[in-house]
Design an enzyme around this catalytic site. Structure first.
Site, PDB file in Angstrom:
ATOM      1  N   SER A 183     142.883  -9.701  12.744  1.00  0.00           N
ATOM      2  CA  SER A 183     143.197 -10.238  11.416  1.00  0.00           C
ATOM      3  C   SER A 183     144.516 -11.008  11.433  1.00  0.00           C
ATOM      4  CB  SER A 183     143.303  -9.096  10.402  1.00  0.00           C
ATOM      5  OG  SER A 183     142.175  -8.265  10.462  1.00  0.00           O
ATOM      6  N   CYS A 224     138.983  -5.274  12.538  1.00  0.00           N
ATOM      7  CA  CYS A 224     138.362  -5.373  11.210  1.00  0.00           C
ATOM      8  C   CYS A 224     136.919  -5.853  11.321  1.00  0.00           C
ATOM      9  CB  CYS A 224     139.192  -6.319  10.341  1.00  0.00           C
ATOM     10  SG  CYS A 224     138.466  -6.613   8.732  1.00  0.00           S
ATOM     11  N   CYS A 237     136.596  -2.502   9.334  1.00  0.00           N
ATOM     12  CA  CYS A 237     136.206  -2.724   7.932  1.00  0.00           C
ATOM     13  C   CYS A 237     134.763  -3.190   7.767  1.00  0.00           C
ATOM     14  CB  CYS A 237     137.106  -3.779   7.280  1.00  0.00           C
ATOM     15  SG  CYS A 237     138.782  -3.896   7.905  1.00  0.00           S
ATOM     16  N   LYS A 263     131.877  -0.894   9.205  1.00  0.00           N
ATOM     17  CA  LYS A 263     131.974   0.328   8.390  1.00  0.00           C
ATOM     18  C   LYS A 263     131.387   0.113   7.004  1.00  0.00           C
ATOM     19  CE  LYS A 263     135.220   0.783   5.811  1.00  0.00           C
ATOM     20  NZ  LYS A 263     136.611   1.143   5.739  1.00  0.00           N
ATOM     21  N   TYR A 293     134.758 -17.073  13.480  1.00  0.00           N
ATOM     22  CA  TYR A 293     136.196 -17.054  13.830  1.00  0.00           C
ATOM     23  C   TYR A 293     136.502 -18.055  14.939  1.00  0.00           C
ATOM     24  CZ  TYR A 293     137.658 -13.297  10.791  1.00  0.00           C
ATOM     25  OH  TYR A 293     137.984 -12.576   9.677  1.00  0.00           O
ATOM     26  N   ALA A 302     146.766 -10.070  27.895  1.00  0.00           N
ATOM     27  CA  ALA A 302     148.064 -10.727  28.007  1.00  0.00           C
ATOM     28  C   ALA A 302     149.202  -9.716  28.113  1.00  0.00           C
ATOM     29  CB  ALA A 302     148.285 -11.608  26.781  1.00  0.00           C
ATOM     30  N   GLY A 337     141.271  14.052   8.427  1.00  0.00           N
ATOM     31  CA  GLY A 337     141.249  14.091   6.964  1.00  0.00           C
ATOM     32  C   GLY A 337     141.669  12.785   6.328  1.00  0.00           C
ATOM     33  N   TYR A 383     141.376   8.412   5.705  1.00  0.00           N
ATOM     34  CA  TYR A 383     140.285   7.669   5.074  1.00  0.00           C
ATOM     35  C   TYR A 383     139.157   7.361   6.049  1.00  0.00           C
ATOM     36  CZ  TYR A 383     141.494   2.937   6.826  1.00  0.00           C
ATOM     37  OH  TYR A 383     141.709   1.832   7.602  1.00  0.00           O
ATOM     38  N   ILE A 384     139.475   7.124   7.315  1.00  0.00           N
ATOM     39  CA  ILE A 384     138.407   6.792   8.274  1.00  0.00           C
ATOM     40  C   ILE A 384     137.504   8.011   8.500  1.00  0.00           C
ATOM     41  CG2 ILE A 384     137.943   6.116  10.668  1.00  0.00           C
ATOM     42  CD1 ILE A 384     140.408   4.306  10.537  1.00  0.00           C
ATOM     43  N   GLU A 420     135.357   8.476   5.381  1.00  0.00           N
ATOM     44  CA  GLU A 420     134.321   7.441   5.252  1.00  0.00           C
ATOM     45  C   GLU A 420     133.148   7.716   6.191  1.00  0.00           C
ATOM     46  OE1 GLU A 420     136.938   3.632   3.706  1.00  0.00           O
ATOM     47  OE2 GLU A 420     136.636   3.848   5.848  1.00  0.00           O
ATOM     48  N   ARG A 438     142.917  19.870   9.541  1.00  0.00           N
ATOM     49  CA  ARG A 438     143.899  20.947   9.720  1.00  0.00           C
ATOM     50  C   ARG A 438     144.801  21.113   8.491  1.00  0.00           C
ATOM     51  NH1 ARG A 438     148.147  17.874  13.798  1.00  0.00           N
ATOM     52  NH2 ARG A 438     148.658  16.340  12.250  1.00  0.00           N
ATOM     53  N   ARG A 469     145.637  12.764   2.637  1.00  0.00           N
ATOM     54  CA  ARG A 469     147.085  12.918   2.416  1.00  0.00           C
ATOM     55  C   ARG A 469     147.676  11.572   1.999  1.00  0.00           C
ATOM     56  NH1 ARG A 469     151.427  13.166   6.149  1.00  0.00           N
ATOM     57  NH2 ARG A 469     149.956  12.755   7.832  1.00  0.00           N
ATOM     58  N   THR A 514     143.927  -4.627   6.774  1.00  0.00           N
ATOM     59  CA  THR A 514     143.714  -6.049   7.041  1.00  0.00           C
ATOM     60  C   THR A 514     144.507  -6.971   6.106  1.00  0.00           C
ATOM     61  OG1 THR A 514     141.662  -5.893   8.246  1.00  0.00           O
ATOM     62  CG2 THR A 514     141.912  -7.844   6.872  1.00  0.00           C
ATOM     63  N   HIS A 541     131.512  -2.930 -22.578  1.00  0.00           N
ATOM     64  CA  HIS A 541     130.686  -1.775 -22.866  1.00  0.00           C
ATOM     65  C   HIS A 541     129.216  -2.045 -22.541  1.00  0.00           C
ATOM     66  CE1 HIS A 541     129.760   2.000 -24.779  1.00  0.00           C
ATOM     67  NE2 HIS A 541     128.793   1.396 -25.457  1.00  0.00           N
ATOM     68  N   GLU A 574     135.581   0.643 -18.391  1.00  0.00           N
ATOM     69  CA  GLU A 574     136.176   0.554 -19.733  1.00  0.00           C
ATOM     70  C   GLU A 574     137.021   1.801 -20.030  1.00  0.00           C
ATOM     71  OE1 GLU A 574     133.563   0.716 -23.219  1.00  0.00           O
ATOM     72  OE2 GLU A 574     132.006   1.605 -21.976  1.00  0.00           O
TER      73      GLU A 574
END
Ligand code: FAD
Length: 468
Positions: A15, A46, A51, A54, A102, A118, A187, A189-190, A193, A210, A216, A322, A451, A456
């Site tokens: 990215s 990503c 991302c 996933k 890309y 590199a 624990g 986000y990955i 998910e 753990r 967290r 990203t 609505h 809302e």
């Protein structure tokens, strides 16, 4: 001539690297970009291992609930069955298409794209190791006025007996066969998910963490709410529990736990954090300053203590997302080659970063958690609503949604906005603009709702649940 082959040599085609290379070339700089994984790596984590794949699997998983919900709306649905091979094949084809996009973007901007690993030989020289078709490696040296390191991060797996039997997110997309029993360790986000994705795809999933609660750093109410919702969907979530060893047996992988128990699984996914990808770059020999876990230390302009060497993205470990890598890349290009005509130089900002967790249900958040706002010593008004979304009145599901506002009592400014529920990322993205503009609770109140929607609720909560 400057005596350099390039004005800017970018290491890493993810990215941050791609964005910096393209923009610098568009400003007239002579730019090269080296990607260790060649054309298949363009887009970086990503696009290839993060991302995008996933999110595609998240969509796939979400259908499981969709089929089920449809029955409550009168549809007759035969028991659905996932063809895992088709999902993997279609995902791989889409990622290959994106790699090509890309490549064309870079070449269209005039960037020289190089395939190879590199390392920095000196403050102005990049040594590139390129695999040859016969299995040998060719080495080339390039001189550049400035070098930008954008090598990203890599999964971290702690040491324990049987570590060789576990996988990370790098391997999870192509697992073969489909894991009917999956153990997810972590624990963050990955971890959450993938636990959610494989649960939706039909696996029996156990998630071990753990700590005392998942996610967290997120708002505490969001953390507890999501844990409850994921458990309701069938996740076996075990907190304050760790793996001490893993061994392979005839009936699967056995994870021995520190509470004396054990879990048998077909695959064990470790999502226990990522570390900056600095190995083998030659930073120590050059004296490039590094911080915790090897993260490259940079100043406000993303310059390291070696004046010709810059770094952006996960490798500087400020916020491993990203959009943050993109913002850092744009800031470094504006600094080095000047802003786009008629615009002022951009700076990367780390406040009010909106984020989503693509679990089922999903999480969206922007701004301060209640705990962070309290730690600043502010008097707060907390607005919260937890409810059954209209959709689930007929679906038969007992899924609930949570919306929460953290408001500064003195200024009336909305400091934090948090949500658990369908499309949380889509909803919170819009509200992030309002928070960036300094929106007050009175302005939320003056905004009409759409609505009937779930969103809302954010503009119809009148009474705080807590003040003080
Ligand atoms: P990367 O994208 O990691 O790119 C670095 C590139 O450098 C790689 O292609 C690598 O092959 C190459 N490289 C490394 N070393 C060398 C070398 N020595 N020579 C040449 N090339 C080299 N972020 C979000 O915002 N939203 C999400 O939903 C999200 N989901 C994620 C899910 C997963 C499973 C993972 C792992 C990450 C996710 N992220 C998400 C984080 C996001 O992918 C990263 O923050 C982002 O890719 C960082 O970009 P980068 O340019 O710093 O590095």
């Amino acid at each position: 001539m400057s005596g350099f082959d390039f004005d800017l040599f970018v290491i890493g085609g993810g990215s941050g690297g791609v964005r910096a290379a393209r923009l610098a070339a568009q400003r007239g700089a002579r730019v090269a970009l080296a990607e260790a994984r060649g054309l298949e790596g363009l887009g970086g984590t990503c696009v290839t291992l993060g991302c995008i794949p996933k999110k595609l699997y998240h969509y796939a998983a979400h259908y499981a609930h969709g089929f089920d919900e449809a029955r409550g709306y009168g549809w007759h649905v035969d028991p659905p069955r996932l063809d895992w091979a088709t999902l993997k094949r279609r995902r791989a084809a889409e990622i290959a298409r994106l790699n090509g996009v890309y490549e064309r973007l870079l070449q269209g901007s005039g960037v020289t794209v190089l395939h190879g690993w590199a390392r920095l030989a000196d403050p102005h020289t990049v040594e590139l190791h390129t695999p040859r078709p016969d299995g040998s490696t060719g080495t080339q040296r390039w001189r550049a006025e400035r070098i930008l390191i954008a090598t990203g991060g890599t999964p971290h797996v702690p040491h324990f007996q049987g570590r060789e039997h576990v996988i990370t997110s790098d391997q999870v997309f192509d697992l073969e066969p489909f894991p009917q029993r999956l153990l997810v360790v972590g624990g963050g986000y990955i971890a959450c998910e993938f636990a959610s994705i494989f649960l939706g795809l039909g696996a029996r999933v156990t998630q071990l963490y753990r700590g005392e609660q998942i996610l967290r750093g997120f708002d505490d109410e969001v953390r507890h709410f999501l844990a409850d919702e994921m458990r309701k969907k069938g996740l076996d979530l075990r907190l304050a529990t760790s793996v001490v060893a893993v061994r392979r047996a005839a009936d699967g992988l056995h994870a021995v736990l520190d509470d004396g128990g054990h879990v048998v699984a077909d695959a064990i996914l470790y999502a226990t954090g990522r570390v900056p990808n600095v190995h083998g770059l030659g930073l120590e020999a050059l004296g490039v300053a590094q911080g915790a876990q090897g993260a490259i230390v940079v100043d406000d302009h993303f310059c390291t203590n070696v004046p010709s060497v810059y770094a952006v993205g996960d490798v500087v470990a400020r916020a491993a997302l990203t959009p943050v890598a993109l913002a850092e890349a744009m800031a470094v290009v504006d600094h080095l080659f000047g802003p786009a005509p008629g615009q002022s130089a951009r700076k990367a900002r780390y406040d009010l970063i909106p984020t989503a967790v693509f679990t089922l249900p999903s999480v969206g958040t922007v701004g301060l958690t209640e705990a962070q706002a309290r730690a600043e010593g502010r008097r707060l008004r907390i607005y919260r609503s937890a409810f059954k979304p209209l959709r689930h009145t007929l679906s038969g599901h007992d899924e609930r949604a949570l919306v929460k506002l953290v408001v500064d009592d003195a200024s009336d400014r909305v400091l934090g906005l948090h949500m658990v529920g369908p499309d949380a990322g889509e909803i919170v993205q819009g509200f992030a603009v309002a928070l960036r503009c300094g929106a007050t609770k009175a302005q939320f109140d003056a905004t009409l709702g759409i609505h009937p929607t779930l969103a809302e609720e954010f503009v119809t909560m009148r009474e705080p649940v807590t003040t003080g």
